[in-house]
Design an enzyme around this catalytic site. Structure first.
Site, PDB file in Angstrom:
ATOM      1  N   ASN A   1     -13.789  -3.793  16.210  1.00 25.91           N
ATOM      2  CA  ASN A   1     -12.640  -4.649  16.533  1.00 25.91           C
ATOM      3  C   ASN A   1     -11.416  -4.048  15.836  1.00 25.91           C
ATOM      4  OD1 ASN A   1     -10.788  -6.657  16.928  1.00 25.91           O
ATOM      5  ND2 ASN A   1     -11.844  -8.192  15.662  1.00 25.91           N
TER       6      ASN A   1
ATOM      7  N   LYS B   1      -8.409  -4.964  16.099  1.00 29.69           N
ATOM      8  CA  LYS B   1      -7.373  -5.981  15.821  1.00 29.69           C
ATOM      9  C   LYS B   1      -5.988  -5.435  16.225  1.00 29.69           C
ATOM     10  CE  LYS B   1     -10.378  -7.880  12.335  1.00 29.69           C
ATOM     11  NZ  LYS B   1     -10.551  -8.651  11.120  1.00 29.69           N
TER      12      LYS B   1
ATOM     13  N   HIS C   1     -12.283 -15.578  17.831  1.00 35.96           N
ATOM     14  CA  HIS C   1     -12.275 -14.906  16.522  1.00 35.96           C
ATOM     15  C   HIS C   1     -11.576 -15.813  15.507  1.00 35.96           C
ATOM     16  CE1 HIS C   1     -11.332 -12.098  13.316  1.00 35.96           C
ATOM     17  NE2 HIS C   1     -12.300 -11.337  13.804  1.00 35.96           N
TER      18      HIS C   1
ATOM     19  N   GLU D   1      -9.466 -15.273  13.333  1.00 34.84           N
ATOM     20  CA  GLU D   1      -8.008 -15.077  13.241  1.00 34.84           C
ATOM     21  C   GLU D   1      -7.300 -15.802  14.379  1.00 34.84           C
ATOM     22  OE1 GLU D   1      -8.260 -10.809  12.879  1.00 34.84           O
ATOM     23  OE2 GLU D   1      -9.177 -11.111  10.905  1.00 34.84           O
TER      24      GLU D   1
ATOM     25  N   GLU E   1     -19.486 -14.671  11.794  1.00 39.75           N
ATOM     26  CA  GLU E   1     -18.522 -14.023  10.899  1.00 39.75           C
ATOM     27  C   GLU E   1     -18.001 -15.058   9.900  1.00 39.75           C
ATOM     28  OE1 GLU E   1     -16.645 -10.329  12.858  1.00 39.75           O
ATOM     29  OE2 GLU E   1     -15.480 -12.048  13.484  1.00 39.75           O
TER      30      GLU E   1
ATOM     31  N   GLY F   1     -12.632  -9.042   5.974  1.00 41.21           N
ATOM     32  CA  GLY F   1     -11.541  -8.278   5.367  1.00 41.21           C
ATOM     33  C   GLY F   1     -11.431  -8.442   3.862  1.00 41.21           C
TER      34      GLY F   1
ATOM     35  N   SER G   1     -16.744  -7.538   6.474  1.00 41.98           N
ATOM     36  CA  SER G   1     -16.828  -6.492   5.451  1.00 41.98           C
ATOM     37  C   SER G   1     -18.053  -5.580   5.594  1.00 41.98           C
ATOM     38  CB  SER G   1     -16.784  -7.107   4.044  1.00 41.98           C
ATOM     39  OG  SER G   1     -15.545  -7.765   3.848  1.00 41.98           O
TER      40      SER G   1
END
Ligand code: PGA
Length: 262
Positions: free
Chosen positions: A9, A11, A105, A107, A178, A184, A221
């Site tokens: 991904n 992003k 996702h 985000e 996730e 991250g 991660s």
């Protein structure tokens, strides 16, 4: 054995030019691998989710490796067309060669306030259309994890995401577990805790649906240092990699280690 999924991904990273450079390196590594081992019996699919602006370009670049390299979008809207400034339709994605789409996702949920309702409608639209395979992201935040509420939290996200799907056949679904606190942060989940959640997700889905081709992959991660430990777990069918997928050599190493290729 279930086929593994190793997904990148990107992003909001990489221009078209950057993507060309990336694949010049990545495909060189893959071709080197092809010369050494027989990749035709490979039990992994490699998926790339570049920004929308590079979907067409990436589609052209990967066309000689289409048997095991696939294209995904990072998002999709549920309407077919119309006055939805800034959105993208299933038709548009399919015409760029997309076979997968990421939906929900964290985000999108947290920064852009995507609701469970919206995510449910996206899943419904993708199933009705049938051309894209959804990668549905779920996962709890740190607060929920500290209170040991992750199972019910994720169950609720799954319930809402699938509520408009007609019938009980969700065979093509890919769930990406996730945990938000692992994305991250350089703090991946402990492999045994990941396995426990994946098993829970499988049990939940199996109790209500026919899930013959369903996969449950992990994201948060993932690096070349932890990939083997993560992939060692029986209910972890693959990974969705953000940061470590941006460097072609790192992502290639992750792919190689996950696929047990020397
Ligand atoms: P990360 O991101 O690998 O950078 O933690 C994963 C994701 O958000 O899909």
């Amino acid at each position: 054995m279930r086929k593994q999924i190793i997904a990148a991904n990107f992003k909001m990273n990489k221009t078209d030019e950057d993507i060309k450079k990336y694949f010049a390196v990545f495909l060189d590594l893959i071709n080197g691998l092809k010369n050494r081992s027989n990749l035709s019996g490979l039990d992994s699919d490699l998926i790339f989710a570049p920004p929308f602006t590079s979907l067409s370009g990436t589609n052209k670049i990967i066309k000689t490796c289409r048997d095991f390299i696939k294209l995904s979008s990072q998002n999709v809207y549920y309407e077919k067309s119309g006055a939805y400034t800034g959105e993208i339709s299933i038709d548009m994605l399919a015409s760029c060669g997309c076979e997968y789409t990421i939906i929900g996702h964290s985000e999108r949920r947290n920064i852009f306030n995507e609701s469970d309702e919206l995510i449910g409608k996206k899943i419904e639209a993708v199933y009705k259309d049938g051309r894209l395979r959804p990668i549905l992201c779920v996962g709890e935040n740190l607060e929920v994890r500290k209170n040991d509420g992750q199972e019910k939290f994720v169950e609720n996200q799954l319930l809402n995401a699938l509520k408009y799907v007609k019938g009980t056949v969700i065979k093509s679904l890919i769930v990406a577990y996730e945990p938000v606190w692992a994305i991250g942060t350089g703090m991946p989940i402990k492999a045994e805790d990941g396995e426990a959640m994946h098993r829970y997700i499988y049990d939940y889905l199996e109790s209500g649906y026919s899930i013959s081709e369903t996969r449950v992959i992990y994201g948060g991660s993932v690096t070349e240092k932890n990939i083997e430990e993560i992939m060692d777990k029986p209910h972890i069918d693959g990974v969705l990699v953000g940061g470590a997928s941006l460097d072609p050599q790192s992502f290639y190493n992750i792919f190689r280690l996950a696929s047990n290729i020397n």
